[in-house]
Design a protein around this motif. Structure first.
Motif, mmCIF file in Angstrom:
data_model
loop_
_atom_site.group_PDB
_atom_site.id
_atom_site.type_symbol
_atom_site.label_atom_id
_atom_site.label_comp_id
_atom_site.label_asym_id
_atom_site.label_seq_id
_atom_site.Cartn_x
_atom_site.Cartn_y
_atom_site.Cartn_z
ATOM 1 N N SER A 64 0.850 -1.179 0.000
ATOM 2 C CA SER A 64 0.000 0.000 0.000
ATOM 3 C C SER A 64 0.892 1.236 0.000
ATOM 4 O O SER A 64 1.738 1.390 0.888
ATOM 5 C CB SER A 64 -0.915 0.005 1.219
ATOM 6 N N LEU A 65 0.718 2.090 -0.989
ATOM 7 C CA LEU A 65 1.469 3.337 -1.092
ATOM 8 C C LEU A 65 0.489 4.503 -1.087
ATOM 9 O O LEU A 65 -0.534 4.460 -1.768
ATOM 10 C CB LEU A 65 2.247 3.398 -2.405
ATOM 11 N N GLN A 66 0.823 5.542 -0.342
ATOM 12 C CA GLN A 66 -0.010 6.755 -0.305
ATOM 13 C C GLN A 66 0.915 7.961 -0.312
ATOM 14 O O GLN A 66 1.995 7.930 0.279
ATOM 15 C CB GLN A 66 -0.882 6.800 0.960
ATOM 16 N N GLU A 68 1.392 11.503 1.230
ATOM 17 C CA GLU A 68 0.924 12.297 2.365
ATOM 18 C C GLU A 68 1.027 13.791 2.085
ATOM 19 O O GLU A 68 0.087 14.539 2.321
ATOM 20 C CB GLU A 68 1.733 11.942 3.623
ATOM 21 N N LEU A 87 5.729 10.119 1.881
ATOM 22 C CA LEU A 87 4.957 8.922 1.534
ATOM 23 C C LEU A 87 4.565 8.138 2.773
ATOM 24 O O LEU A 87 5.244 8.176 3.789
ATOM 25 C CB LEU A 87 5.790 8.007 0.628
ATOM 26 N N LYS A 161 2.432 8.503 -11.033
ATOM 27 C CA LYS A 161 2.102 7.198 -10.448
ATOM 28 C C LYS A 161 3.277 6.732 -9.600
ATOM 29 O O LYS A 161 4.417 6.765 -10.036
ATOM 30 C CB LYS A 161 1.830 6.172 -11.540
ATOM 31 N N GLN A 183 -1.011 -2.255 -7.093
ATOM 32 C CA GLN A 183 -1.158 -1.289 -6.006
ATOM 33 C C GLN A 183 -0.497 0.052 -6.357
ATOM 34 O O GLN A 183 0.222 0.633 -5.566
ATOM 35 C CB GLN A 183 -0.526 -1.849 -4.725
ATOM 36 N N ILE A 184 -0.751 0.553 -7.546
ATOM 37 C CA ILE A 184 -0.196 1.837 -7.971
ATOM 38 C C ILE A 184 -0.989 2.964 -7.331
ATOM 39 O O ILE A 184 -2.215 2.930 -7.301
ATOM 40 C CB ILE A 184 -0.243 1.963 -9.511
ATOM 41 N N HIS A 185 -0.275 3.956 -6.800
ATOM 42 C CA HIS A 185 -0.929 5.142 -6.248
ATOM 43 C C HIS A 185 -0.724 6.294 -7.230
ATOM 44 O O HIS A 185 0.403 6.642 -7.573
ATOM 45 C CB HIS A 185 -0.356 5.506 -4.883
ATOM 46 N N THR A 186 -1.820 6.880 -7.693
ATOM 47 C CA THR A 186 -1.771 7.981 -8.656
ATOM 48 C C THR A 186 -2.162 9.271 -7.961
ATOM 49 O O THR A 186 -3.120 9.308 -7.198
ATOM 50 C CB THR A 186 -2.726 7.698 -9.834
ATOM 51 N N PHE A 187 -1.417 10.343 -8.247
ATOM 52 C CA PHE A 187 -1.746 11.658 -7.673
ATOM 53 C C PHE A 187 -1.448 12.738 -8.700
ATOM 54 O O PHE A 187 -0.737 12.541 -9.659
ATOM 55 C CB PHE A 187 -0.965 11.903 -6.371
#
Length: 194
Positions: A64-66, A68, A87, A161, A183-187
């Protein structure tokens, strides 16, 4: 097979008989060389078989990647954009370890597109893990080791990503690369500089 030909009047001593038969004795160094390379061949075959046993190992990592926080800066003198990321990483890679894993090289890449390049990949964080107990990475505030720097000014208001990747360094066998593409985190990078 060899043929024994006796020369009339020749003595039947061991050395003369062997020389006349065409059989030569190997020296100590030739025998040592043959023994060494036979042993080396056996070790290579056993190493191959040992590495093949881990081919069927099924790892089930949880990742899990986010993002912050992000701070975007324009470095005018150098001619590029730079983003500082904070992160949250929760990665359980303990299932990747087996008897043949010497260490894991774990890293997070930021991937994005610009007009100049279809794919930009920048490593923003990495770690070397040598023990299965260390393979559960859990932190709510990881500041990137390496800043996310674009070659130009293509970061502002761009979609990025984050992907967790790891290389398995085995005791014997091939180096393998894995990605947590599920589990790619896109912002979205802010449109304004800080």
């Amino acid at each position: 097979f060899f043929f024994l030909t006796l020369v009339p009047g020749a003595a039947l001593s061991g050395g003369v008989l062997l020389a006349q038969c065409g059989v030569l004795m190997h020296s100590f160094w030739q025998r040592l060389n043959a023994l060494f390379f036979y042993t080396l061949s056996c070790l290579g075959a056993f190493a191959f078989l040992a590495a093949a046993t881990t081919y069927f190992h099924e790892a089930e990592p949880r990742v899990s990647l986010q993002l912050e926080r992000i701070m975007l800066r324009r470095i005018q003198s150098a001619g590029h954009d730079q983003a500082i990321l904070s992160l949250a990483i929760d990665a359980d890679l303990r299932s990747v370890f087996n008897w043949n894993v010497k260490q894991l090289f774990v890293y997070v890449t930021a991937e994005y597109e610009t007009q100049a390049n279809v794919l930009n990949q920048v490593v923003v964080w990495d770690s070397v893990i040598s023990e299965p107990e260390q393979a559960h990475i859990k932190s709510d505030l990881v500041v990137n080791k390496y800043s996310l720097t674009d070659q130009g000014f293509g970061l502002r208001d761009n979609e990025v990503k984050l992907v967790l990747n790891w290389n398995v360094v085995p005791a014997t066998g091939l180096l393998t690369l894995s990605h947590a593409f599920d589990q790619i985190h896109t912002f979205q990078v802010p449109a304004t500089y800080a």
